[in-house]
Design a protein around this motif. Structure first.
Motif, PDB file in Angstrom:
ATOM      1  N   LEU A  76      -1.589   5.472   0.605  1.00  0.00           N
ATOM      2  CA  LEU A  76      -1.879   4.101   1.022  1.00  0.00           C
ATOM      3  C   LEU A  76      -2.028   3.180  -0.186  1.00  0.00           C
ATOM      4  O   LEU A  76      -1.550   2.038  -0.161  1.00  0.00           O
ATOM      5  CB  LEU A  76      -3.159   4.060   1.860  1.00  0.00           C
ATOM      6  N   SER A  77      -2.681   3.651  -1.226  1.00  0.00           N
ATOM      7  CA  SER A  77      -2.837   2.843  -2.444  1.00  0.00           C
ATOM      8  C   SER A  77      -1.485   2.582  -3.087  1.00  0.00           C
ATOM      9  O   SER A  77      -1.205   1.461  -3.526  1.00  0.00           O
ATOM     10  CB  SER A  77      -3.753   3.557  -3.440  1.00  0.00           C
ATOM     11  N   TYR A  78      -0.651   3.606  -3.161  1.00  0.00           N
ATOM     12  CA  TYR A  78       0.688   3.451  -3.739  1.00  0.00           C
ATOM     13  C   TYR A  78       1.513   2.470  -2.913  1.00  0.00           C
ATOM     14  O   TYR A  78       2.197   1.603  -3.457  1.00  0.00           O
ATOM     15  CB  TYR A  78       1.382   4.806  -3.817  1.00  0.00           C
ATOM     16  N   TRP A  79       1.419   2.581  -1.594  1.00  0.00           N
ATOM     17  CA  TRP A  79       2.171   1.685  -0.720  1.00  0.00           C
ATOM     18  C   TRP A  79       1.709   0.243  -0.900  1.00  0.00           C
ATOM     19  O   TRP A  79       2.526  -0.683  -0.945  1.00  0.00           O
ATOM     20  CB  TRP A  79       1.995   2.128   0.729  1.00  0.00           C
ATOM     21  N   ALA A  80       0.393   0.040  -1.032  1.00  0.00           N
ATOM     22  CA  ALA A  80      -0.127  -1.314  -1.213  1.00  0.00           C
ATOM     23  C   ALA A  80       0.313  -1.894  -2.552  1.00  0.00           C
ATOM     24  O   ALA A  80       0.593  -3.088  -2.659  1.00  0.00           O
ATOM     25  CB  ALA A  80      -1.641  -1.307  -1.122  1.00  0.00           C
TER      26      ALA A  80
ATOM     27  N   HIS B 275      -4.983   8.627   1.225  1.00  0.00           N
ATOM     28  CA  HIS B 275      -5.433   7.385   0.610  1.00  0.00           C
ATOM     29  C   HIS B 275      -4.684   7.088  -0.692  1.00  0.00           C
ATOM     30  O   HIS B 275      -4.511   5.917  -1.049  1.00  0.00           O
ATOM     31  CB  HIS B 275      -6.951   7.419   0.388  1.00  0.00           C
ATOM     32  N   ALA B 276      -4.239   8.115  -1.387  1.00  0.00           N
ATOM     33  CA  ALA B 276      -3.392   7.879  -2.557  1.00  0.00           C
ATOM     34  C   ALA B 276      -2.063   7.277  -2.125  1.00  0.00           C
ATOM     35  O   ALA B 276      -1.536   6.367  -2.779  1.00  0.00           O
ATOM     36  CB  ALA B 276      -3.172   9.171  -3.327  1.00  0.00           C
TER      37      ALA B 276
ATOM     38  N   VAL C 273     -10.832   8.044  -4.711  1.00  0.00           N
ATOM     39  CA  VAL C 273      -9.474   7.689  -4.270  1.00  0.00           C
ATOM     40  C   VAL C 273      -9.516   6.926  -2.946  1.00  0.00           C
ATOM     41  O   VAL C 273      -8.641   6.096  -2.679  1.00  0.00           O
ATOM     42  CB  VAL C 273      -8.599   8.958  -4.167  1.00  0.00           C
ATOM     43  N   MET C 274     -10.537   7.157  -2.141  1.00  0.00           N
ATOM     44  CA  MET C 274     -10.630   6.467  -0.862  1.00  0.00           C
ATOM     45  C   MET C 274     -10.924   4.978  -1.022  1.00  0.00           C
ATOM     46  O   MET C 274     -10.547   4.185  -0.157  1.00  0.00           O
ATOM     47  CB  MET C 274     -11.708   7.116   0.015  1.00  0.00           C
TER      48      MET C 274
END
Length: 96
Positions: A85-89, A82-83, A27-28
Motif C-alpha cells: 500500500l505504501s509503495y502504491w501510494a 502495508h508495504a 510499516v503499518m
C-alpha cells in the motif's frame, strides 16, 4: 515429574515480540494513510497515535497465540500488505 512450559518456541516468540512486532507496527503507519477515509492531517495523525496500541497488541499476541506460527504469519501478511500500500501510494503520483 515433567516440567510444563507456558509457551512453545520461546526463542521464536521473543524474536517476533521484539523485532517483528516493531517492524510491522512501523510499516503499518505509512500504509494506513492510504486507506483511512479522513482528511489529510487526520490520515497522518491517527496512525501515529495508534502506533503504541498496534505495537503492544502485536507484542502481546506474539506470546498469547496458541501456536507460534500464527503471529508470524499475521505480522508477515500485515507487513507485506502495508508495504505494498505504501509503495502504491508513492508511485501513484509518478504515473501522471
Amino acid at each position: 515429574m515433567t516440567k510444563k512450559n507456558t509457551f512453545s518456541a520461546i526463542k521464536r516468540r521473543n524474536l517476533m515480540a521484539i523485532v517483528l512486532a516493531l517492524v510491522t507496527a512501523t510499516v503499518m503507519i505509512p500504509g494506513m494513510t492510504v486507506y483511512l477515509p479522513f482528511a489529510l492531517e487526520q490520515q497522518i495523525l491517527l496512525p501515529i497515535l495508534l502506533f503504541p496500541l498496534i505495537w503492544s497488541g502485536l507484542f502481546i499476541y506474539s506470546y498469547m497465540a496458541e501456536k507460534a506460527w500464527q503471529p508470524m504469519v499475521l505480522m508477515t501478511l500485515l507487513t507485506l500488505s502495508h508495504a505494498a500500500l505504501s509503495y502504491w501510494a508513492l508511485t501513484q503520483g509518478a504515473n501522471t
